[in-house]
Design a protein around this motif. Sequence first.
Motif, PDB file in Angstrom:
ATOM      1  N   GLN A 136       2.068   2.108  -3.663  1.00 37.63           N
ATOM      2  CA  GLN A 136       0.946   2.545  -4.599  1.00 37.63           C
ATOM      3  C   GLN A 136       1.143   3.911  -3.985  1.00 37.63           C
ATOM      4  O   GLN A 136       1.017   4.525  -5.223  1.00 37.63           O
ATOM      5  CB  GLN A 136       0.113   1.748  -4.107  1.00 37.63           C
ATOM      6  CG  GLN A 136       0.427  -0.110  -5.101  1.00 37.63           C
ATOM      7  CD  GLN A 136       0.660   0.841  -5.999  1.00 37.63           C
ATOM      8  OE1 GLN A 136       0.858   1.327  -7.291  1.00 37.63           O
ATOM      9  NE2 GLN A 136       0.976  -0.702  -6.568  1.00 37.63           N
ATOM     10  N   GLU A 137       1.432   4.433  -3.060  1.00 30.73           N
ATOM     11  CA  GLU A 137       1.418   6.170  -2.308  1.00 30.73           C
ATOM     12  C   GLU A 137       2.940   6.725  -2.822  1.00 30.73           C
ATOM     13  O   GLU A 137       2.941   7.868  -3.083  1.00 30.73           O
ATOM     14  CB  GLU A 137       1.252   5.946  -0.927  1.00 30.73           C
ATOM     15  CG  GLU A 137       0.430   5.574  -0.463  1.00 30.73           C
ATOM     16  CD  GLU A 137      -1.761   6.622  -0.772  1.00 30.73           C
ATOM     17  OE1 GLU A 137      -0.146   7.614  -0.874  1.00 30.73           O
ATOM     18  OE2 GLU A 137      -2.534   6.118  -0.189  1.00 30.73           O
ATOM     19  N   ILE A 169       1.708   9.667   4.679  1.00 30.33           N
ATOM     20  CA  ILE A 169       1.394   8.944   4.469  1.00 30.33           C
ATOM     21  C   ILE A 169       0.922   7.849   4.735  1.00 30.33           C
ATOM     22  O   ILE A 169       0.182   6.816   4.681  1.00 30.33           O
ATOM     23  CB  ILE A 169       1.521   7.945   2.483  1.00 30.33           C
ATOM     24  CG1 ILE A 169       3.134   8.035   2.898  1.00 30.33           C
ATOM     25  CG2 ILE A 169       1.756   9.922   1.625  1.00 30.33           C
ATOM     26  CD1 ILE A 169       3.703   6.969   1.197  1.00 30.33           C
ATOM     27  N   GLN A 201       0.637  -1.479  -0.083  1.00 30.69           N
ATOM     28  CA  GLN A 201      -0.281   0.100   0.778  1.00 30.69           C
ATOM     29  C   GLN A 201       1.042   1.035  -0.059  1.00 30.69           C
ATOM     30  O   GLN A 201       0.753   2.224  -0.363  1.00 30.69           O
ATOM     31  CB  GLN A 201      -0.899  -0.020   0.862  1.00 30.69           C
ATOM     32  CG  GLN A 201      -1.649   1.159   1.464  1.00 30.69           C
ATOM     33  CD  GLN A 201      -2.830   0.683   2.405  1.00 30.69           C
ATOM     34  OE1 GLN A 201      -3.034  -0.119   2.931  1.00 30.69           O
ATOM     35  NE2 GLN A 201      -3.841   2.228   2.313  1.00 30.69           N
ATOM     36  N   LEU A 202       2.422   1.671   0.875  1.00 23.63           N
ATOM     37  CA  LEU A 202       3.077   2.097   0.346  1.00 23.63           C
ATOM     38  C   LEU A 202       2.921   2.462  -0.705  1.00 23.63           C
ATOM     39  O   LEU A 202       3.850   3.550  -0.775  1.00 23.63           O
ATOM     40  CB  LEU A 202       3.736   2.491   1.676  1.00 23.63           C
ATOM     41  CG  LEU A 202       3.018   2.560   3.309  1.00 23.63           C
ATOM     42  CD1 LEU A 202       4.435   2.093   4.405  1.00 23.63           C
ATOM     43  CD2 LEU A 202       3.407   3.981   3.654  1.00 23.63           C
TER      44      LEU A 202
END
Length: 456
Positions: free
Chosen positions: A403-404, A451, A400-401
């Motif tokens: 993708q940020e 984030i 997830q990180l």
Amino acid sequence: MRSNWLSEIVKRSQSGPYMKESDFDLKMTRRIKELVREKGIKYDASNLCPADDDMADRIWEAGLQLFVEMGAYCQSTERCIRFTRDEVLEILGQEPGAVTLGTGKDAVIMRHRGVEDPQRAIMHSGPTGLPSSEKYHPLILLSCAQEPLVDCLGAGSVSTYFGEKILPGTPLEILGARRDASVAREAVRMAGRPGMHINDVAVPLTCAGKMAACDPQAGLRPSDAFLVSQMVELKTDFDQLSRVAYLDNIGMVKVDLMTPLIGGVGGAAPGTAVVSVADHLLGVVLYDADYHMFSLTHLHYVNNTDPLGLWVESMVGQALARNSKIVTLNDIYVVSGPGTKELFYECAAGAVVTTVCGFNMQGAGTTGGFFPDRVTGLEARFIAEVSAASLGLTRQDAAQLVQEILPHYQATITSPNRGRPFNEVYDVETVQPMAEWLDMYYAVKEDLRRIGLKLA
């Protein structure tokens, strides 16, 4: 390494099946495609850090099978050095899982790391795969060695000696290797860390040049290391094997350097992951390496922080972590340069994924290795901080990180911002980062906190 094993390797390099190198490459390309298909290994661009133990194990098994079937190609004899599966597994079972690097108060133990391992990654730094000038090389090394979170120093390379180009096999290679080793020793001394491990002097390209850098008084010591390289893919020669013999004889640390190419013999990401596992096995079986430097490189972009690279790193790390005690570190290779925010974002993506998936840290190799003097200690500090903040994350968290983080640099991979040289981002008198470079560092750290990465 088993008694007289090097003698056996040389024997097999002379008696193994003869094959043209191009035929070896072609056969391997075909076999990798078959193994990827047989094992059901698939790349998913939407998940660059898969929490998929079963696929990691399939990649491991495919890499093991590839190495047993293909062996290692000896360029010196044009023959294949082959091993049985039982031999490979026996040697793998003898891996200690840890190595002591450096001496005295500056010594560290670098260990095999598991998937989502809470133990911190050891941090190596220096001008990774990037040439430095004679003028700024000492300052670049000092900028890295003085960083408290850096554990080991890579001496890097300088391509000239008093302005003359260093050619392999000439006296200048010997002189350049000795100079670079002494400069690295002086850097760790000036940083107040005289026992710090130095991982290679990269200027010499021959065994004789490497040997010349050994000097317990002013050069590299047994507690330091030399790289023993592989030629892509699964290839060696007598010069590299001679390094193993020499390093064994003096009791010096051995590092297996591999540079698998995304878009090369392995093809796309799944095949590159398979051959990357096989490359690690070559380093275990032929070189008896104390640790392995995974320098994955995209054939066109010359980095490993693009989506394909991140996926390969995550899956290779998991495959090694789950199925071996191999001690490995990931060489974070980026297209951006110092003085750009993109450099920090690329480093962040690489550090998050590879920390969570079982690697120790090496980096950063900036600008794809094309621009001299464009590396500093600040990005080493940043990688170490991001790696520390990644401890405790799950693979789902890491995915997830990333993708940020990707949108901050992905569009620049094909047209990168190469940044500025060392003397334009560091004060060469104080060897400290200039305000503008520090401001970028703090800004990116704050964005990563926003984030969800819990940076100190």
